[in-house]
Scaffold this active site. Structure first.
Site, PDB file in Angstrom:
ATOM      1  N   GLY A   7      53.780 -13.756  40.676  1.00 22.90           N
ATOM      2  CA  GLY A   7      52.423 -13.235  40.632  1.00 22.90           C
ATOM      3  C   GLY A   7      52.069 -12.578  41.948  1.00 22.90           C
ATOM      4  O   GLY A   7      51.723 -13.247  42.919  1.00 22.90           O
ATOM      5  N   ALA A   8      52.180 -11.246  42.001  1.00 21.44           N
ATOM      6  CA  ALA A   8      51.985 -10.515  43.255  1.00 21.44           C
ATOM      7  C   ALA A   8      50.633  -9.823  43.284  1.00 21.44           C
ATOM      8  O   ALA A   8      50.521  -8.656  43.634  1.00 21.44           O
ATOM      9  CB  ALA A   8      53.100  -9.495  43.458  1.00 21.44           C
ATOM     10  N   GLY A   9      49.576 -10.566  42.890  1.00 18.84           N
ATOM     11  CA  GLY A   9      48.225 -10.056  43.051  1.00 18.84           C
ATOM     12  C   GLY A   9      47.817 -10.130  44.506  1.00 18.84           C
ATOM     13  O   GLY A   9      48.660 -10.167  45.409  1.00 18.84           O
ATOM     14  N   GLY A  12      49.036 -13.591  46.010  1.00 16.66           N
ATOM     15  CA  GLY A  12      50.494 -13.645  45.997  1.00 16.66           C
ATOM     16  C   GLY A  12      51.097 -12.686  46.996  1.00 16.66           C
ATOM     17  O   GLY A  12      52.068 -13.013  47.693  1.00 16.66           O
ATOM     18  N   ASN A 103      43.743 -20.946  41.463  1.00 15.56           N
ATOM     19  CA  ASN A 103      42.362 -21.369  41.262  1.00 15.56           C
ATOM     20  C   ASN A 103      42.227 -22.225  40.011  1.00 15.56           C
ATOM     21  O   ASN A 103      43.010 -22.105  39.070  1.00 15.56           O
ATOM     22  CB  ASN A 103      41.441 -20.148  41.107  1.00 15.56           C
ATOM     23  CG  ASN A 103      41.099 -19.515  42.437  1.00 15.56           C
ATOM     24  OD1 ASN A 103      41.118 -20.154  43.476  1.00 15.56           O
ATOM     25  ND2 ASN A 103      40.783 -18.232  42.407  1.00 15.56           N
ATOM     26  N   LYS A 185      37.586 -27.386  46.002  1.00 12.63           N
ATOM     27  CA  LYS A 185      37.544 -25.935  45.844  1.00 12.63           C
ATOM     28  C   LYS A 185      36.907 -25.550  44.519  1.00 12.63           C
ATOM     29  O   LYS A 185      36.155 -24.572  44.434  1.00 12.63           O
ATOM     30  CB  LYS A 185      38.949 -25.344  45.942  1.00 12.63           C
ATOM     31  CG  LYS A 185      38.942 -23.810  45.887  1.00 12.63           C
ATOM     32  CD  LYS A 185      40.300 -23.206  46.165  1.00 12.63           C
ATOM     33  CE  LYS A 185      40.204 -21.685  46.169  1.00 12.63           C
ATOM     34  NZ  LYS A 185      41.510 -21.043  46.438  1.00 12.63           N
ATOM     35  N   ASN A 193      31.456 -18.201  41.830  1.00 11.12           N
ATOM     36  CA  ASN A 193      32.198 -17.141  41.149  1.00 11.12           C
ATOM     37  C   ASN A 193      31.471 -16.524  39.961  1.00 11.12           C
ATOM     38  O   ASN A 193      31.321 -15.301  39.873  1.00 11.12           O
ATOM     39  CB  ASN A 193      33.572 -17.669  40.709  1.00 11.12           C
ATOM     40  CG  ASN A 193      34.517 -17.860  41.877  1.00 11.12           C
ATOM     41  OD1 ASN A 193      34.087 -17.985  43.018  1.00 11.12           O
ATOM     42  ND2 ASN A 193      35.797 -17.900  41.601  1.00 11.12           N
ATOM     43  N   GLU A 267      39.051 -15.986  35.132  1.00  9.46           N
ATOM     44  CA  GLU A 267      39.564 -17.358  35.085  1.00  9.46           C
ATOM     45  C   GLU A 267      38.464 -18.354  34.738  1.00  9.46           C
ATOM     46  O   GLU A 267      38.562 -19.533  35.095  1.00  9.46           O
ATOM     47  CB  GLU A 267      40.209 -17.710  36.424  1.00  9.46           C
ATOM     48  CG  GLU A 267      41.419 -16.874  36.765  1.00  9.46           C
ATOM     49  CD  GLU A 267      42.073 -17.264  38.071  1.00  9.46           C
ATOM     50  OE1 GLU A 267      43.201 -17.789  38.038  1.00  9.46           O
ATOM     51  OE2 GLU A 267      41.456 -17.052  39.129  1.00  9.46           O
TER      52      GLU A 267
END
Length: 312
Positions: A7-9, A12, A103, A185, A193, A267
């Site tokens: 996951g290269a968001g 990431g 998250n 968190k 959010n 999410e």
């Protein structure tokens, strides 16, 4: 150590680029072809304050190109976790350790359900990052990385990962009971959010409106009561902590705001929605969290309909 970041968001990419500078054999893995191709050509370009710099990182969409890794860091969106875990056999060896810093709730449970025979670590991150485009992120703030043993790992393996994070300026902090920080968190996320996403405002603006501040307080209090009922040890005064974080990150846009604004799925199910689901299991009402979840779902559907109409 050989590491893969799945996951290269924004987060990431941040962790992958920082960890790659430690000398680890690191790979970023993602399904977004343009993003991966840009990283392959130019590395990850990072904007931080007034500075802009690039860090070379190995990246691929093909897991088989990587091979078995020592550490598999999971950074996909929470709603992608189960699907992402389905075909990881090219990356998994007998000594592979999992680490989730995602998250919300439920990600660790999904990993245990499928790969419980492997060592599993979990934690949280208070770093902030925004994905600007293919191969480009903005670091909105540096924080710390909380790490703890979820299942199967040893103290020695946990410390080895923590030492790697220290070398990478990811500021690790080891917690004996990592579920506490994960819920800490979550309590912040349920207060910030959804409200910032619905109102399309940065975090700090929540403090400027009595109605929004009331909803923030109630969402956090409901989640705190659920944590108590589940006997999860959380830090004291979560409402005040959430307000403080909203103030300190006043100009930042939450990840849920970014997802909703950019037409992506949010999410919400792993944050406010998960609080509501957990509340039902212990017989507690969570009207604010339930309502925020329904509103985000409705807003997501509305945006999808508008996009579909504009495409036709």
């Amino acid at each position: 150590m050989k590491i893969a970041v799945l996951g290269a968001g924004a987060m990431g990419s941040l962790y992958g680029s920082f960890l790659s500078q430690s000398g680890a054999d690191l790979w970023l893995i993602d399904i977004w072809k343009e993003h991966i191709e840009e990283i392959q050509k130019k590395g990850i370009t990072i904007e931080e304050g007034e500075a802009s710099y690039s860090i070379p990182v190995k990246a691929t969409i093909d897991k088989s190109q990587v091979g078995p890794v020592d550490l598999l860091l999971i950074f996909v969106k929470s709603y992608q976790t189960k699907k992402a875990l389905e075909d990881l056999s090219p990356l998994i060896g007998e000594e592979t350790t999992f680490l989730t810093l995602q998250n919300g709730l439920g990600n660790d449970e999904a990993i245990v359900e499928r790969y419980g025979q492997n060592a599993i670590l979990a934690g949280t991150s208070s770093f902030g990052a925004t994905l600007l485009g293919p191969g480009r992120i903005r670091v909105a703030g540096r924080g710390e990385t909380t790490l703890g043993i979820l299942r199967g790992a040893t103290t020695e393996s946990l410390e080895k990962v923590a030492q790697l994070f220290r070398q990478s300026q990811l500021n690790p902090r080891i917690e004996e009971n990592v579920q506490g920080p994960i819920w800490d968190k979550l309590l912040v996320n349920v207060g910030i959010n959804a409200l910032t996403a619905l109102m399309q405002i940065p975090n700090g603006r929540l403090l400027d409106h009595k109605g929004l501040l009331y909803l923030l307080e109630q969402a956090v209090r409901e989640a705190e009561e659920v944590a108590k009922a589940l006997q999860v040890p959380t830090s004291p005064q979560p409402v005040e902590k959430t307000k403080k974080i909203a103030q300190v990150t006043g100009h930042n846009f939450s990840s849920m705001y970014q997802d909703l604004h950019n037409g992506r799925r949010t999410e919400i199910d792993a944050i406010n929605g998960k609080v509501a689901a957990c509340a039902k299991s212990v017989g507690l009402p969570t009207p604010v969290n339930e309502t925020l979840g329904l509103l985000i779902e409705a807003m997501t559907e509305v945006k999808q309909i508008k996009r579909n109409r504009s495409d036709t």
